[in-house]
Design a protein around this motif. Structure first.
Motif, PDB file in Angstrom:
ATOM      1  N   VAL A  35      48.231 -38.018 -36.691  1.00 29.80           N
ATOM      2  CA  VAL A  35      48.139 -39.153 -35.763  1.00 29.80           C
ATOM      3  C   VAL A  35      48.492 -40.472 -36.458  1.00 29.80           C
ATOM      4  CG1 VAL A  35      45.642 -39.484 -36.147  1.00 29.80           C
ATOM      5  CG2 VAL A  35      46.666 -40.215 -33.984  1.00 29.80           C
ATOM      6  N   LEU A  61      58.022 -23.905 -26.090  1.00 25.74           N
ATOM      7  CA  LEU A  61      58.571 -24.104 -27.430  1.00 25.74           C
ATOM      8  C   LEU A  61      60.081 -23.997 -27.330  1.00 25.74           C
ATOM      9  CD1 LEU A  61      57.770 -24.545 -30.383  1.00 25.74           C
ATOM     10  CD2 LEU A  61      57.820 -22.067 -30.680  1.00 25.74           C
ATOM     11  N   GLY A  71      56.646 -28.206 -32.435  1.00 28.04           N
ATOM     12  CA  GLY A  71      55.232 -27.814 -32.376  1.00 28.04           C
ATOM     13  C   GLY A  71      54.292 -28.976 -32.622  1.00 28.04           C
ATOM     14  N   GLY A  72      54.670 -30.169 -32.139  1.00 29.38           N
ATOM     15  CA  GLY A  72      53.861 -31.364 -32.351  1.00 29.38           C
ATOM     16  C   GLY A  72      52.779 -31.551 -31.296  1.00 29.38           C
ATOM     17  N   LEU A  73      52.439 -32.809 -31.029  1.00 28.31           N
ATOM     18  CA  LEU A  73      51.265 -33.137 -30.217  1.00 28.31           C
ATOM     19  C   LEU A  73      51.632 -33.415 -28.760  1.00 28.31           C
ATOM     20  CD1 LEU A  73      49.725 -35.575 -32.840  1.00 28.31           C
ATOM     21  CD2 LEU A  73      49.051 -33.205 -32.426  1.00 28.31           C
ATOM     22  N   THR A  77      47.553 -37.034 -24.794  1.00 26.02           N
ATOM     23  CA  THR A  77      46.426 -36.974 -25.720  1.00 26.02           C
ATOM     24  C   THR A  77      46.666 -37.937 -26.886  1.00 26.02           C
ATOM     25  OG1 THR A  77      46.308 -34.627 -25.153  1.00 26.02           O
ATOM     26  CG2 THR A  77      44.932 -35.367 -26.971  1.00 26.02           C
ATOM     27  N   SER A  80      46.470 -42.428 -26.257  1.00 25.67           N
ATOM     28  CA  SER A  80      45.282 -43.280 -26.302  1.00 25.67           C
ATOM     29  C   SER A  80      44.886 -43.575 -27.752  1.00 25.67           C
ATOM     30  CB  SER A  80      44.122 -42.697 -25.492  1.00 25.67           C
ATOM     31  OG  SER A  80      43.813 -41.414 -25.905  1.00 25.67           O
ATOM     32  N   ALA A  81      45.265 -42.690 -28.673  1.00 29.23           N
ATOM     33  CA  ALA A  81      45.033 -42.981 -30.095  1.00 29.23           C
ATOM     34  C   ALA A  81      45.961 -44.089 -30.594  1.00 29.23           C
ATOM     35  CB  ALA A  81      45.226 -41.720 -30.935  1.00 29.23           C
ATOM     36  N   VAL A  84      44.637 -47.824 -29.105  1.00 32.90           N
ATOM     37  CA  VAL A  84      43.524 -48.539 -29.735  1.00 32.90           C
ATOM     38  C   VAL A  84      43.887 -49.168 -31.080  1.00 32.90           C
ATOM     39  CG1 VAL A  84      41.762 -47.263 -28.477  1.00 32.90           C
ATOM     40  CG2 VAL A  84      42.551 -46.387 -30.695  1.00 32.90           C
TER      41      VAL A  84
ATOM     42  N   SER B  80      40.633 -38.895 -27.873  1.00 29.93           N
ATOM     43  CA  SER B  80      41.480 -39.166 -29.041  1.00 29.93           C
ATOM     44  C   SER B  80      41.340 -40.619 -29.487  1.00 29.93           C
ATOM     45  CB  SER B  80      42.937 -38.767 -28.808  1.00 29.93           C
ATOM     46  OG  SER B  80      43.446 -39.385 -27.675  1.00 29.93           O
ATOM     47  N   ALA B  81      40.961 -41.499 -28.551  1.00 27.21           N
ATOM     48  CA  ALA B  81      40.678 -42.888 -28.940  1.00 27.21           C
ATOM     49  C   ALA B  81      39.390 -42.984 -29.753  1.00 27.21           C
ATOM     50  CB  ALA B  81      40.587 -43.786 -27.709  1.00 27.21           C
ATOM     51  N   VAL B  84      40.033 -41.498 -33.663  1.00 27.62           N
ATOM     52  CA  VAL B  84      40.669 -42.316 -34.692  1.00 27.62           C
ATOM     53  C   VAL B  84      39.776 -43.433 -35.231  1.00 27.62           C
ATOM     54  CG1 VAL B  84      42.991 -41.741 -33.934  1.00 27.62           C
ATOM     55  CG2 VAL B  84      41.858 -43.750 -32.948  1.00 27.62           C
ATOM     56  N   ARG B 107      47.011 -26.634 -25.082  1.00 32.45           N
ATOM     57  CA  ARG B 107      47.802 -27.617 -25.788  1.00 32.45           C
ATOM     58  C   ARG B 107      47.049 -28.922 -26.016  1.00 32.45           C
ATOM     59  NH1 ARG B 107      52.691 -30.331 -23.669  1.00 32.45           N
ATOM     60  NH2 ARG B 107      53.661 -30.925 -25.621  1.00 32.45           N
ATOM     61  N   LYS B 108      46.304 -29.360 -25.003  1.00 30.07           N
ATOM     62  CA  LYS B 108      45.589 -30.628 -25.144  1.00 30.07           C
ATOM     63  C   LYS B 108      44.468 -30.494 -26.171  1.00 30.07           C
ATOM     64  CE  LYS B 108      46.799 -32.148 -20.532  1.00 30.07           C
ATOM     65  NZ  LYS B 108      47.604 -33.358 -20.773  1.00 30.07           N
ATOM     66  N   SER B 111      45.983 -30.349 -29.573  1.00 24.76           N
ATOM     67  CA  SER B 111      46.405 -31.696 -29.985  1.00 24.76           C
ATOM     68  C   SER B 111      45.209 -32.527 -30.436  1.00 24.76           C
ATOM     69  CB  SER B 111      47.124 -32.397 -28.829  1.00 24.76           C
ATOM     70  OG  SER B 111      48.309 -31.709 -28.484  1.00 24.76           O
ATOM     71  N   LEU B 112      44.129 -32.491 -29.653  1.00 19.82           N
ATOM     72  CA  LEU B 112      42.932 -33.246 -30.036  1.00 19.82           C
ATOM     73  C   LEU B 112      42.372 -32.735 -31.363  1.00 19.82           C
ATOM     74  CD1 LEU B 112      40.801 -35.403 -29.332  1.00 19.82           C
ATOM     75  CD2 LEU B 112      39.533 -33.606 -28.120  1.00 19.82           C
ATOM     76  N   HIS B 114      44.134 -31.441 -33.832  1.00 18.43           N
ATOM     77  CA  HIS B 114      44.993 -32.003 -34.886  1.00 18.43           C
ATOM     78  C   HIS B 114      44.664 -33.489 -35.101  1.00 18.43           C
ATOM     79  CE1 HIS B 114      47.754 -28.755 -35.935  1.00 18.43           C
ATOM     80  NE2 HIS B 114      47.931 -28.476 -34.657  1.00 18.43           N
ATOM     81  N   ILE B 115      44.579 -34.237 -34.000  1.00 15.30           N
ATOM     82  CA  ILE B 115      44.367 -35.686 -34.098  1.00 15.30           C
ATOM     83  C   ILE B 115      43.046 -35.998 -34.792  1.00 15.30           C
ATOM     84  CG2 ILE B 115      43.856 -37.737 -32.676  1.00 15.30           C
ATOM     85  CD1 ILE B 115      46.029 -36.668 -30.704  1.00 15.30           C
ATOM     86  N   ASN B 201      53.506 -24.639 -27.752  1.00 12.05           N
ATOM     87  CA  ASN B 201      54.417 -25.544 -28.459  1.00 12.05           C
ATOM     88  C   ASN B 201      53.664 -26.590 -29.272  1.00 12.05           C
ATOM     89  OD1 ASN B 201      53.560 -26.885 -26.197  1.00 12.05           O
ATOM     90  ND2 ASN B 201      55.560 -27.681 -25.608  1.00 12.05           N
ATOM     91  N   THR B 202      52.458 -26.251 -29.676  1.00  8.18           N
ATOM     92  CA  THR B 202      51.713 -27.035 -30.666  1.00  8.18           C
ATOM     93  C   THR B 202      51.189 -26.029 -31.687  1.00  8.18           C
ATOM     94  OG1 THR B 202      51.100 -28.737 -29.053  1.00  8.18           O
ATOM     95  CG2 THR B 202      49.715 -28.568 -31.005  1.00  8.18           C
ATOM     96  N   SER B 203      51.299 -26.365 -32.951  1.00  5.73           N
ATOM     97  CA  SER B 203      50.939 -25.405 -33.993  1.00  5.73           C
ATOM     98  C   SER B 203      49.430 -25.165 -34.015  1.00  5.73           C
ATOM     99  CB  SER B 203      51.435 -25.893 -35.352  1.00  5.73           C
ATOM    100  OG  SER B 203      50.907 -27.165 -35.642  1.00  5.73           O
TER     101      SER B 203
END
Lengths: 448, 448
Positions: A35, A61, A71-73, A77, A80-81, A84, B80-81, B84, B107-108, B111-112, B114-115, B201-203
């Motif tokens: 992030v 994919l 394969g990113g984010l 989601t 919002s990171a 801020v 996600s806000a 961080v 996926r969400k 992602s969260l 990972h973040i 499609n997210t690792s």
């Protein structure tokens, strides 16, 4: 000098738009799911007074992950990171109308708009890919069906955003009245694709409606844009094509009661920047040398809808039909590019590796600025979708060297005009349809 | 002293769990959609070394917004806000399996995860409310159908999280191989509710699987929890009920090959804290005096499935059948509470206003700690879901006064054990099913 200012969006994509960016020593592909990488990019964009950052998205994919950093984010989601750690830059995410429900989408963008203080934008896509359909248990709907669903989807989402009037919340502690329920409206929507009772369970977004962005260039796509979109991302290779697209799109607005300045056209450009032209061309060559032909061939086959073997690499592009539905606008662009420049397939791969059909320009900051200025002053663009070949370096170079040049020429802002994305794009805040006299209510989608 | 430590989750809800919190001078209801409010709460929780923060959710405007502060932010967009601005505290969001698609949800949360560096948790709900169905164009599915869908949903989501093996990404710049595609697996799932090809499609998320949380207390709900959940939030009014629920739920684990310590039971408690008992009771009384009976009646009618007029306020609760499907567990709790304490309807509203059926305890920090200790040491809890009556003040009081007391008694950590939510909850990281010998693959949902 002109008083009209251009608008700049930074299109963020992993460690860069060039398909070989992850192999170049100027990037760090381990940051794909970090992030802090994206926060850094958003801060750089804001340092350069850019209008917005944008994240593309797909629901499968895509491409060959053997040879590219995929394969990113998920964008919403992530945004919002970014909200801020920034104060001004707009935050645009792609979300599909084909594989989502309007209630969720209205709510997530309303939430992002609250979190960011009015900086959310939605890039509306109908998801042309076949692989996406198979992750949602359906066959891919035909092009026209996807756009019909998208139309109804937009109607429902904007009505959900309007379901709380701006002054519905009273917060009267003494009497115990939190909200005036006479100003919170159910929809009772019943259409061909959706039945949605409403109201939304998130109050009206600061922008009224988060900004509506779109990128389809098919006939259906352009008509959809003319009806709904406030900014359009587009791939155009030559000034002439850019002018034609711009004039075409703007000419469609009147039939929906909209003015020319209610929709911004932002062609994509991947600027390969050097302090000398030689340095820029060297970076371009370094990236080209890192291309994996098998990867490019697979991408090209996907774009043109025809499988090409490796043995075709040093031949001219074979004859390709360009009149099928769906992705024909990108297909035509690719075929025209190969014909116009007499490229072999390998040569075409080199031209596509930087921006998947978007324009790639290598040069000094002045030369890049010249290109932007030419399109901006000659009826091809209201601004640009900047696609740096490597990230974060390419965005830093753009912000530190091209932006000051544009500012010197009076083409770009030196301070943000406002705090919301709409204020910076120069677009009005839509009134809630419930604030209008009853007789105008039915026209509000057109009039806002 | 015991070496077993309890786990604490802060249940964040607007400006407080008490339904009249927004009217109390200790809150600021204008912060309902202000991301900084929630960031402050997450930081307070982290200062107190709490395991996690949690956001509930529903997909309709519930309750009567005339008398309560509703219309806040969508949890996943918000978390996600919070990720961080924190480093250790877990981040749990409610998402429904009835009105979502597994590909999006997988996926969400990936992602969260990972973040946040491995701090994501999913509170799985099947959405009992009728109003929610009407925002998605369907009639509410029966209880059993919702749980059958939830089962298949969980199967698909965990397999999507496993679709990239942990070591799939190679990032070999020299050879141009980003990922070993032999370690990225399609699902080709075809079930009763979903067809999902995959891969995601997210690792793979840092935690392997984000933490699975659940709160249903019906028979179907408890069986679902025993099969899938790693933490369970529950409403229990008395120690005896708490012990029964705890023993019941733990006894169900063996049939799925799971150990007792693979699922944590966290009863809810709303602590009304004063530096003296008198001060605590005064705050409780202040909040009670701000209750709007019409609001409480509507909430109660919703819980028990029977409309009650205002004329019923000073009567005992009428006879209510408790054996209908769906929300019967909360209904039974409410009816039992009124009977046990001989409450009028008005008296019952007062008891429900603080925690909607969760236990409310007013007292000094030592008295609150005594209550937590009693349940923790007597087989009713592995930890607690803390529901402060007012926010942020109630959470600050808990962190500054109750947490140190629990630490002094050796019941709660003084430093985080690790960086991920799983590490702090003491739960193992699930191996990808593709990392296991083929013979074990089918058992992985059970064994992980």
């Amino acid at each position: 000098m002109t008083t009209r200012k251009l608008h700049l969006n930074a299109f963020l994509m992993g460690v860069g738009h060039h398909e070989a960016a992850w192999r170049h020593p100027r990037t760090d592909p381990s940051r794909l799911t970090d992030v802090r990488h994206y926060q850094q990019l958003a801060r750089i964009a804001e340092r350069g007074k850019l209008d917005s950052v944008f994240l593309a998205d797909g629901l499968a994919l895509w491409g060959n992950v053997r040879h590219n950093a995929l394969g990113g984010l998920e964008p919403l989601t992530l945004l919002s990171a970014l909200a801020v750690v920034t104060d001004h830059v707009g935050l645009i995410a792609t979300v599909s109308t084909t594989y989502n429900e309007p209630y969720h989408v209205a709510r997530k963008f309303a939430s992002l708009d609250h979190i960011s203080g009015g900086r959310a934008g939605w890039n509306i896509v109908t998801s042309a890919g076949e692989a996406e359909a198979h992750n949602f248990g359906i066959e891919r709907p035909p092009h026209a069906t996807r756009y019909a669903r998208a139309d109804e989807f937009l109607d429902v989402v904007t009505r959900l955003w309007d379901s709380w009037e701006d002054d519905a919340i009273l917060r009267d502690r003494a009497s115990g009245v939190y909200a005036d329920t006479g100003k919170i409206h159910p929809l009772e929507h019943s259409g061909e694709h959706f039945q949605v009772r409403g109201p939304l369970n998130t109050s009206r977004p600061p922008q009224g409606h988060p900004l509506l962005v779109q990128a389809g260039s098919s006939e259906d796509g352009k008509e959809f844009a003319a009806r709904h979109a406030e900014a359009v991302f587009t791939a155009q290779q030559t000034l002439g094509e850019g002018q034609d697209f711009y004039a075409d799109l703007k000419s469609r607005l009147a039939r929906y009661g909209r003015r020319h300045d209610e929709l911004l056209v932002l062609p994509g450009i991947s600027p390969i920047i050097g302090s000398t032209e030689r340095e820029a061309l060297r970076l371009e060559k370094e990236l080209e040398d890192l291309i994996i032909p098998a990867y490019g061939l697979a991408q090209l086959s996907h774009m043109i809808g025809v499988e090409l073997p490796e043995s075709a690499l040093d031949q001219p592009l074979p004859d390709i039909p360009v009149e099928t539905e769906g992705a024909q606008s990108r297909r035509k662009l690719v075929v025209d590019l190969a014909r116009r420049e007499g490229l072999t397939v390998r040569g075409l791969l080199g031209r596509l590796a930087g921006g998947r059909g978007h324009r790639v320009v290598a040069g000094t900051p002045e030369q890049i600025a010249d290109q932007l200025q030419e399109w901006f002053l000659n009826g091809a663009a209201d601004g640009f979708n900047i696609m740096p070949p490597v990230l974060p370096g390419g965005l830093e170079h753009f912000v530190d060297h091209v932006v000051p040049e544009l500012q010197l020429r009076g083409l770009f802002r030196t301070e943000y005009e406002g705090r919301t994305l709409r204020e910076n794009y120069g677009l009005a805040r839509p009134a809630s349809r419930h604030d209008l006299p009853a007789s105008e209510e039915l026209d509000v989608v057109v009039a806002s």
